[in-house]
Scaffold this active site. Structure first.
Site, PDB file in Angstrom:
ATOM      1  N   ALA A 181      52.185  13.763  76.332  1.00  0.00           N
ATOM      2  CA  ALA A 181      53.248  14.768  76.357  1.00  0.00           C
ATOM      3  C   ALA A 181      52.867  16.102  76.984  1.00  0.00           C
ATOM      4  O   ALA A 181      53.720  16.778  77.546  1.00  0.00           O
ATOM      5  CB  ALA A 181      53.758  15.001  74.932  1.00  0.00           C
ATOM      6  N   ALA A 182      51.614  16.539  76.851  1.00  0.00           N
ATOM      7  CA  ALA A 182      51.259  17.882  77.326  1.00  0.00           C
ATOM      8  C   ALA A 182      51.447  17.982  78.837  1.00  0.00           C
ATOM      9  O   ALA A 182      51.242  17.001  79.551  1.00  0.00           O
ATOM     10  CB  ALA A 182      49.814  18.192  76.953  1.00  0.00           C
ATOM     11  N   PRO A 183      51.869  19.156  79.336  1.00  0.00           N
ATOM     12  CA  PRO A 183      52.049  20.422  78.632  1.00  0.00           C
ATOM     13  C   PRO A 183      53.379  20.578  77.916  1.00  0.00           C
ATOM     14  O   PRO A 183      53.580  21.558  77.208  1.00  0.00           O
ATOM     15  CB  PRO A 183      51.931  21.463  79.747  1.00  0.00           C
ATOM     16  CG  PRO A 183      52.439  20.765  80.945  1.00  0.00           C
ATOM     17  CD  PRO A 183      52.038  19.321  80.791  1.00  0.00           C
ATOM     18  N   GLY A 184      54.348  19.657  78.091  1.00  0.00           N
ATOM     19  CA  GLY A 184      55.496  19.668  77.204  1.00  0.00           C
ATOM     20  C   GLY A 184      56.852  19.949  77.808  1.00  0.00           C
ATOM     21  O   GLY A 184      57.832  20.057  77.084  1.00  0.00           O
ATOM     22  N   SER A 185      56.968  20.039  79.126  1.00  0.00           N
ATOM     23  CA  SER A 185      58.289  20.317  79.705  1.00  0.00           C
ATOM     24  C   SER A 185      59.254  19.160  79.470  1.00  0.00           C
ATOM     25  O   SER A 185      60.433  19.372  79.153  1.00  0.00           O
ATOM     26  CB  SER A 185      58.159  20.606  81.202  1.00  0.00           C
ATOM     27  OG  SER A 185      57.503  19.543  81.874  1.00  0.00           O
ATOM     28  N   ASP A 238      44.503   9.080  71.331  1.00  0.00           N
ATOM     29  CA  ASP A 238      44.405   8.370  72.599  1.00  0.00           C
ATOM     30  C   ASP A 238      45.649   7.499  72.719  1.00  0.00           C
ATOM     31  O   ASP A 238      45.898   6.635  71.874  1.00  0.00           O
ATOM     32  CB  ASP A 238      43.136   7.514  72.603  1.00  0.00           C
ATOM     33  CG  ASP A 238      42.967   6.700  73.881  1.00  0.00           C
ATOM     34  OD1 ASP A 238      43.900   6.687  74.716  1.00  0.00           O
ATOM     35  OD2 ASP A 238      41.912   6.064  74.039  1.00  0.00           O
ATOM     36  N   ASP A 264      54.680   8.742  80.413  1.00  0.00           N
ATOM     37  CA  ASP A 264      54.351   9.491  81.626  1.00  0.00           C
ATOM     38  C   ASP A 264      52.827   9.553  81.710  1.00  0.00           C
ATOM     39  O   ASP A 264      52.203  10.476  81.202  1.00  0.00           O
ATOM     40  CB  ASP A 264      54.968  10.893  81.549  1.00  0.00           C
ATOM     41  CG  ASP A 264      54.798  11.679  82.840  1.00  0.00           C
ATOM     42  OD1 ASP A 264      55.201  11.168  83.892  1.00  0.00           O
ATOM     43  OD2 ASP A 264      54.254  12.796  82.786  1.00  0.00           O
ATOM     44  N   CYS A 317      53.397  10.944  88.748  1.00  0.00           N
ATOM     45  CA  CYS A 317      53.619  11.821  89.893  1.00  0.00           C
ATOM     46  C   CYS A 317      52.729  11.362  91.039  1.00  0.00           C
ATOM     47  O   CYS A 317      52.171  12.167  91.785  1.00  0.00           O
ATOM     48  CB  CYS A 317      53.377  13.286  89.527  1.00  0.00           C
ATOM     49  SG  CYS A 317      51.849  13.601  88.640  1.00  0.00           S
TER      50      CYS A 317
END
EC number: 2.1.1.203
Length: 769
Positions: A181-185, A238, A264, A317
């Site tokens: 999830a990080a950084p969280g956008s 993890d 993601d 990405c």
């Protein structure tokens, strides 16, 4: 702890006065300082020319777009009732001011809404981050973005990063897992969709946001806390071995399966070359080859925990099929029909993308090509795996429908590069078809109970189909009676006897884990229904009978409770049943803070602004209805006298005893110049004065809504001609700007305090209309 060695040799400064090896933050991705980096990589061009992922005749245009700076994109928080007001302010004020300007010889075009994002809530402009921060002409717009970002009303997020949450089709009752999830956008988007109905303070669903990096979890907490949701939990695991959780369902303990999963995964990131300039010189095909196995393991772990009928969105990405179609093909093949690629072509009308490819090759960093696994020499079998190649059976390949994958190319809509695929689970995975069972055994000690449960629920690695065709390294749930494989990272350690679970207490993981992985977190202790802390609060605020007392928690077992937090009913369920299985970094929204002075007025806890919209549906007393003019007075004057309020508000305030209050503005449909959404502010009714307790950035936000704006120039002078203090200047001009710039970068790491600090002042030091 010993003192730091003060005699340690200091780094020698370089020519511009900074220590050698330290870069100015302007070198860190906003364009300046990168003139020495040539935006060329022959291997990259050769590789993608050969793979033909770009339509014929468009490769030069594709490469030119990759060399251009990434345009700035912003997203308005969709679930808040203030979204329409912010959109109106942007369109009627800031966008009109910036269009047709020229900065450094570059003409600023009018910002445009993203055609595929619903309700015009996402916009892009040709303003780069460097221009946006450096130009005096755009300083007001930049300060607006900074303060609105900090208050959670706007997110500066890359356009393609907004796509995966939209394809998940989230509803308020969904249980959601964000695996990396990080950084969280994207996590923020998931929370927004969960709260699509603002009239429901506690949606049935929740978001569990996970990241493997402990430090990045705190950035994730910072992002999530801006939205003030009681339905978000941040955990640190993890992703490839994230533990399976227990859940009380209809009075029986069951396994938690998620309705929606966002996968993601970590990737080589060659789709981010427009903002991460270092990728140009670091890119090589070996990056994708090394990440392929991890990506499959994370994806396998995701679909194992997905409910039948649920959707998992896989995204990267990266443009590389080794990280994209190859992973999806491996998942589909191992699922034996349990998974299906969904056709998402109609879900985002206006989005331009290329369909997934069905044929690709593998290239080593030396430039050697392999079209099939049979061509790979034995010496390379440890690096190149069979799952990196497309299926050889034409019928099997056709049934996978890989063309339903979506690859976004930068030159089609002036974005970054991205890949996304939507998977629907039709049946349990082949190795999970026997549903794990839980047996209620009576054992003598609670630690033995926990150990027995882990043995019954152990997740064995031995029976999972190999993720890369050779080694069995993807976790899987064991059936009843199986024991966990030795050394399985997904099986939590047996709780230490000193950390045995107590009623209503969700303690931290075992002490050994604490020392090894990051900071030690305080426990989560739920208050009981008969807790003596409740009666004074209940009486003081006249809480409605349906107030969910059991959802209130604190972060301390002993001593005075400083802050009270609230979580949704379902997250409480998760916390109480899995305290030994997961490492929780943060959850809940602060609703009350201890104020010892308040005890003499009947209640030691004052309202916290973060949780005001969660609490307000249950509060029936201590409410003062205020007007637009009252809002201006409260947020621009330090401790105004009660007489400064309008007649109605003044009359209401005089009837209340001293203490914490709610200041509520309700819109007037006849006054279209005033905000058309409700506003709730926390306040304090003093002996002769009244004060609003709102953070600086929220203060700026509400003032803009009522037609007042504060602007500080480079010298720290406000638009009323006065000068702010040095402390204010440092906080606003540097700290907030750095924080906002940090948040807009996917992948930046920072340490953030998980709990933050509560503002003690409310006013914005005298802005003018």
């Amino acid at each position: 702890m010993g003192r730091k060695n003060r005699t340690r040799q200091r780094a020698q400064p370089n020519r511009d006065g900074r220590p050698e090896g330290k870069r100015n933050r302007d070198d860190a991705g906003w364009g300046a300082g990168y003139s020495e980096i040539i935006k060329e990589n022959k291997l990259f061009e050769h590789y993608y020319t050969e793979l033909k992922i770009v339509p014929e005749g468009e490769f030069e245009e594709f490469m030119e777009a990759m060399r251009e700076p990434l345009p700035a994109t912003i997203r308005i928080t969709g679930y808040k009732s203030h979204a329409k007001e912010i959109l109106h302010t942007l369109k009627e004020k800031y966008f009109k001011e910036v269009q047709d300007l020229e900065v450094d010889g570059q003409k600023i075009e009018a910002p445009q809404p993203l055609s595929w994002y619903p309700d015009e809530l996402a916009w892009h402009t040709n303003l780069s981050r460097k221009i946006l921060r450096k130009s005096p002409l755009l300083e007001k717009f930049h300060q607006f973005l900074v303060s609105e970002t900090e208050s959670g009303n706007i997110s500066r997020q890359e356009a393609v990063s907004m796509i995966p949450p939209l394809l998940m089709k989230i509803e308020p009752q969904h249980k959601i897992l964000d695996m990396c999830a990080a950084p969280g956008s994207k996590t923020a988007q998931l929370i927004e969709m969960l709260h699509s109905d603002m009239d429901i303070p506690f949606p049935e669903g929740f978001v569990i946001a996970n990241d493997v990096d402990n430090k990045r979890c705190y950035l994730l907490v910072h992002q999530a806390k801006r939205l003030n949701s009681p339905c978000i939990m941040v955990v640190n695991h993890d992703a490839s071995s994230i533990p399976r959780l227990h859940f009380d369902q209809d009075g029986k303990k069951d396994i938690l399966f998620y309705d929606r999963i966002l996968c993601d995964v970590p990737c080589s990131g060659d789709g981010t070359m427009r903002k991460n300039i270092d990728v140009w010189k670091k890119w090589t095909t070996s990056n994708s080859i090394h990440l392929h196995g991890l990506q499959i393991r994370i994806a396998v772990r995701g679909v194992e925990q997905l409910a039948v009928g649920g959707r998992m969105v896989y995204s990267t990405c990266s443009l590389n099929p080794i990280e994209d179609e190859a992973v999806i093909a491996a998942l589909l093949e191992k699922s034996e029909g349990a998974l299906e690629l969904a056709d998402a072509s109609a879900d985002l009308p206006g989005l331009k993308y290329m369909p997934g490819i069905t044929s690709w090759k593998v290239m080593t960093k030396e430039g050697q090509w392999f079209s099939d696994w049979s061509e790979v020499p034995t010496s390379r079998h440890t690096q190149i795996r069979p799952t990196m190649f497309p299926p050889t059976d034409p019928e099997k390949l056709a049934n996978m429908k890989l063309e339903r994958c979506m690859r976004i190319l930068p030159h089609h809509q002036n974005t970054g590069g991205f890949f996304v695929a939507v998977l629907v689970k039709k049946a349990p995975m082949p190795w999970n078809r026997r549903h794990p069972k839980l047996r209620n055994k009576e054992v003598n000690s609670s630690s033995e109970t926990a150990a027995a449960e882990e043995l019954q629920m152990g997740e064995s690695l031995a029976d999972v189909p190999p993720a890369d065709g050779s080694s069995a390294d993807a976790p899987v749930e064991a059936v009843e009676g199986e024991t966990p494989a030795e050394g399985n990272p997904s099986v939590p350690d047996t709780p230490d006897p000193s950390e045995v679970k107590k009623d209503h207490v969700c303690g931290p993981p075992p002490p050994k884990k604490m020392k090894l992985f990051g900071f030690k977190e305080d426990p989560f202790v739920f208050l009981t229904e008969d807790d003596p802390i409740f009666p004074p609060i209940q009486a003081f605020y006249d809480l409605s009978p349906d107030f969910p007392k059991l959802n209130v928690l604190t972060r301390t077992r002993e001593g005075k409770k400083r802050n009270l937090y609230m979580v949704s009913k379902e997250l409480r369920n998760v916390l109480l049943n899995n305290s030994e299985r997961m490492k929780v970094i943060n959850t809940g929204v602060k609703v009350w803070s201890r104020n010892n002075d308040g005890e003499q007025f009947g209640c030691a806890f004052r309202l916290a602004q973060e949780g005001i919209y969660t609490l307000c549906p249950y509060i029936r007393a201590r409410i003062i209805n205020i007007s637009v003019e009252d809002v201006k007075v409260l947020l621009t004057q330090e401790n105004p006298f009660l007489s400064k309020l309008g007649d109605d508000a003044h009359t209401q305030a005089k009837k209340l005893e001293m203490g914490s209050i709610v200041l509520r503005y309700l819109p007037d449909p006849q006054d279209l110049d005033a905000p058309q959404c409700p506003i709730d502010l926390c306040g304090w009714r003093g002996k002769t004065s009244i004060r609003a307790f709102v953070s600086r950035n929220e203060c700026l936000h509400y003032l803009r809504m009522v037609g007042v704006e504060v602007f500080r120039d480079k010298q720290g002078k406000r638009n009323d001609g006065s000068t702010e203090t040095q402390e204010e200047s440092t906080e606003d001009a540097e700290g907030l700007s750095q924080e906002a710039d940090l948040l807009e970068q996917e992948g930046e790491e920072t340490e953030q305090n998980a709990n933050g600090t509560e503002p003690v002042s409310s006013t914005c030091d005298g802005p003018t209309s």
